[in-house]
Design an enzyme around this catalytic site. Structure first.
Site, PDB file in Angstrom:
ATOM      1  N   TRP A 101       0.825  -1.208   0.000  1.00 27.10           N
ATOM      2  CA  TRP A 101       0.000   0.000   0.000  1.00 27.10           C
ATOM      3  C   TRP A 101       0.854   1.252   0.000  1.00 27.10           C
ATOM      4  O   TRP A 101       0.517   2.243  -0.649  1.00 27.10           O
ATOM      5  CB  TRP A 101      -0.998  -0.006   1.168  1.00 27.10           C
ATOM      6  CG  TRP A 101      -1.901  -1.198   1.104  1.00 27.10           C
ATOM      7  CD1 TRP A 101      -1.968  -2.236   1.994  1.00 27.10           C
ATOM      8  CD2 TRP A 101      -2.867  -1.507   0.079  1.00 27.10           C
ATOM      9  NE1 TRP A 101      -2.913  -3.154   1.590  1.00 27.10           N
ATOM     10  CE2 TRP A 101      -3.474  -2.737   0.427  1.00 27.10           C
ATOM     11  CE3 TRP A 101      -3.274  -0.861  -1.091  1.00 27.10           C
ATOM     12  CZ2 TRP A 101      -4.466  -3.330  -0.359  1.00 27.10           C
ATOM     13  CZ3 TRP A 101      -4.269  -1.451  -1.875  1.00 27.10           C
ATOM     14  CH2 TRP A 101      -4.846  -2.671  -1.505  1.00 27.10           C
ATOM     15  N   ASP A 173      -2.094   6.345   6.411  1.00 27.64           N
ATOM     16  CA  ASP A 173      -3.107   5.407   5.926  1.00 27.64           C
ATOM     17  C   ASP A 173      -3.349   4.420   7.064  1.00 27.64           C
ATOM     18  O   ASP A 173      -2.503   3.593   7.374  1.00 27.64           O
ATOM     19  CB  ASP A 173      -2.565   4.690   4.677  1.00 27.64           C
ATOM     20  CG  ASP A 173      -3.517   3.614   4.150  1.00 27.64           C
ATOM     21  OD1 ASP A 173      -4.588   3.392   4.760  1.00 27.64           O
ATOM     22  OD2 ASP A 173      -3.182   2.987   3.116  1.00 27.64           O
ATOM     23  N   LYS A 197     -12.549  -2.302   6.468  1.00 32.96           N
ATOM     24  CA  LYS A 197     -11.787  -3.197   7.338  1.00 32.96           C
ATOM     25  C   LYS A 197     -12.259  -3.102   8.784  1.00 32.96           C
ATOM     26  O   LYS A 197     -12.661  -4.082   9.360  1.00 32.96           O
ATOM     27  CB  LYS A 197     -10.295  -2.917   7.217  1.00 32.96           C
ATOM     28  CG  LYS A 197      -9.717  -3.626   6.004  1.00 32.96           C
ATOM     29  CD  LYS A 197      -8.986  -2.768   5.059  1.00 32.96           C
ATOM     30  CE  LYS A 197      -8.704  -3.502   3.757  1.00 32.96           C
ATOM     31  NZ  LYS A 197      -7.875  -2.719   2.881  1.00 32.96           N
TER      32      LYS A 197
HETATM   33  C1  LIG Z   1      -7.279  -2.237   1.846  1.00 33.28           C
HETATM   34  C2  LIG Z   1      -6.270  -1.170   1.956  1.00 33.28           C
HETATM   35  C3  LIG Z   1      -6.186  -0.126   1.026  1.00 33.28           C
HETATM   36  C4  LIG Z   1      -7.051  -0.066  -0.222  1.00 33.28           C
HETATM   37  O1  LIG Z   1      -8.353   0.220   0.091  1.00 33.28           O
HETATM   38  P1  LIG Z   1      -9.457   0.485  -1.040  1.00 33.28           P
HETATM   39  O2  LIG Z   1     -10.560   1.077  -0.250  1.00 33.28           O
HETATM   40  O3  LIG Z   1      -9.777  -0.841  -1.653  1.00 33.28           O
HETATM   41  O4  LIG Z   1      -8.887   1.429  -2.029  1.00 33.28           O
HETATM   42  C5  LIG Z   1      -5.248   0.856   1.231  1.00 33.28           C
HETATM   43  N1  LIG Z   1      -4.437   0.839   2.291  1.00 33.28           N
HETATM   44  C6  LIG Z   1      -4.478  -0.145   3.211  1.00 33.28           C
HETATM   45  C7  LIG Z   1      -3.556  -0.117   4.381  1.00 33.28           C
HETATM   46  C8  LIG Z   1      -5.393  -1.180   3.067  1.00 33.28           C
HETATM   47  O5  LIG Z   1      -5.447  -2.168   3.983  1.00 33.28           O
END
Ligand SMILES: *Cc1c(COP(=O)(O)O)cnc(C)c1O
Length: 362
Positions: A101, A173, A197
């Protein structure tokens, strides 16, 4: 019957949040229609929207310096939208590289400015098994911001102490570990997290932004991409994903009802420790690639002696009512996601399955 869901995302949701949605689905609070069918400008929806924001503010202890925004496009869109707002061709930003990511975030920043790698723990085989130590960070005091991924969903690593970045705004993030425990929001200029998540269903990205930092955002980009547009309109500039926000509200209300983030942290630590102890009990059978100090409490990854055994493990776990255990396609192995909706009991069930699996297959 509901299964035990260890999916990495979209992930399981707390059952009380879903039951509440079922109760309210056809007739939301006596209005004769579903919340999905309400106008986003009406008072019924707005009350839900504001409640979601105030629950989140209370749970995370968000200070008055910061504002909550609900956006769309996923966390992946934030990889592009952040540099679009805060970088120009001359400006640089520092990236702490800890996995897939962070790599994607870095790549998108190249379209707007000069992203720079300030630390990386990538190995020769392109994997990551730890996060950098403070002494390994080579930070540029003139960077527009520092970008980090607090929990690496795919490799199963997590920052247990947030880095010191001097006066440079810290952008994080937190898609896969927001709300896992209390944090000091004031340390961050910008937090973002895809909801699917640990907050709710897909379709919504949560942003918590420092208002002073937000004010530095570019005015030369379309309004729809400016954070200030959402801030000025309480995230109601255009139609938001109302049902996703409603479900987030249900999850946040559930978190509050069980004792908030202090209680969740206790459960999450117990879950992680129980599972890692099971792995470490059978070191010849279960191998955890991640260095101990960087082990994630949200996504636990491990390998079995062969891929064939891993497939059998996943298949037999499924028969025993446990799903979502297959590792990410780029990493292989087993991944157990232990987000807030997974209970201590669920983890104990998995651990007894794991102990038994060693006995019969080890
Ligand atoms: C799942 C995830 C993403 C991507 O998320 P989307 O909503 O599918 O774009 C980005 N960063 C992390 C840390 C993730 O776990």
């Amino acid at each position: 019957m509901r299964v035990i869901n260890f999916n990495a995302g979209p992930a399981g949701l707390p059952q009380p949040a879903l039951e509440r949605a079922r109760e309210e689905l056809l007739d939301f609070q006596g209005t004769g229609m579903s919340i999905m069918e309400h106008s986003h400008r009406g008072k019924d929806y707005e009350a839900v929207h504001d409640e979601a924001i105030s629950l989140l503010t209370g749970l995370l202890g968000i200070p008055a310096t910061h504002q909550v925004l609900f956006l769309q496009g996923g966390a992946s869109q934030q990889f592009a939208q952040i540099p679009m707002n805060f970088l120009t061709p001359e400006k640089s930003a520092d990236f702490l590289m800890t996995g897939v990511w962070s790599e994607k975030a870095l790549d998108e920043a190249k379209y707007y400015g000069k992203p720079r790698i300030a630390a990386t723990t990538v190995m020769a085989d392109k994997r990551y098994t730890r996060v950098p130590k403070q002494a390994e960070l080579q930070l540029d005091p003139k960077a527009a911001y520092v970008h980090m991924t607090t929990n690496n969903t795919i490799y199963g690593t997590q920052w247990h102490t947030f880095p010191e970045v001097g006066g440079v705004p810290l952008v994080a993030d937190m898609s896969s570990d927001i709300l896992w425990k209390p944090i000091d929001v004031s340390r961050f200029a910008f937090i973002y997290a895809g909801a699917q998540k640990n907050i709710g269903p897909s379709g919504i990205v949560l942003v918590v932004v420092d208002k002073e930092f937000m004010a530095k955002g570019s005015q030369n980009i379309p309004k729809i991409f400016r954070y200030s547009t959402y801030a000025e309109n309480n995230s109601l500039y255009n139609t938001p994903p109302t049902f996703s926000i409603y479900l987030c509200r249900n999850v946040l209300a559930w978190i509050k009802s069980v004792g908030g983030l202090t209680q969740l942290e206790k459960w999450n630590r117990e879950k992680g420790e129980t599972l890692y102890a099971a792995i470490d009990r059978h070191p010849d059978f279960y191998r955890a690639p991640v260095e101990k100090e960087s082990r994630s409490y949200m996504n636990v990854v491990f390998r079995l002696p062969s891929e064939a055994l891993e497939d059998t493990f996943v298949a037999e776990a499924k028969k025993a009512g446990m799903v979502g255990l297959k590792g990410h396609r780029s990493a292989g192995g087993i991944r157990v996601s232990l987000y807030n909706a997974v209970s201590v009991e669920n983890v104990k069930t998995l651990v007894s399955f794991m102990d038994q699996f060693v006995k019969t297959r080890g």
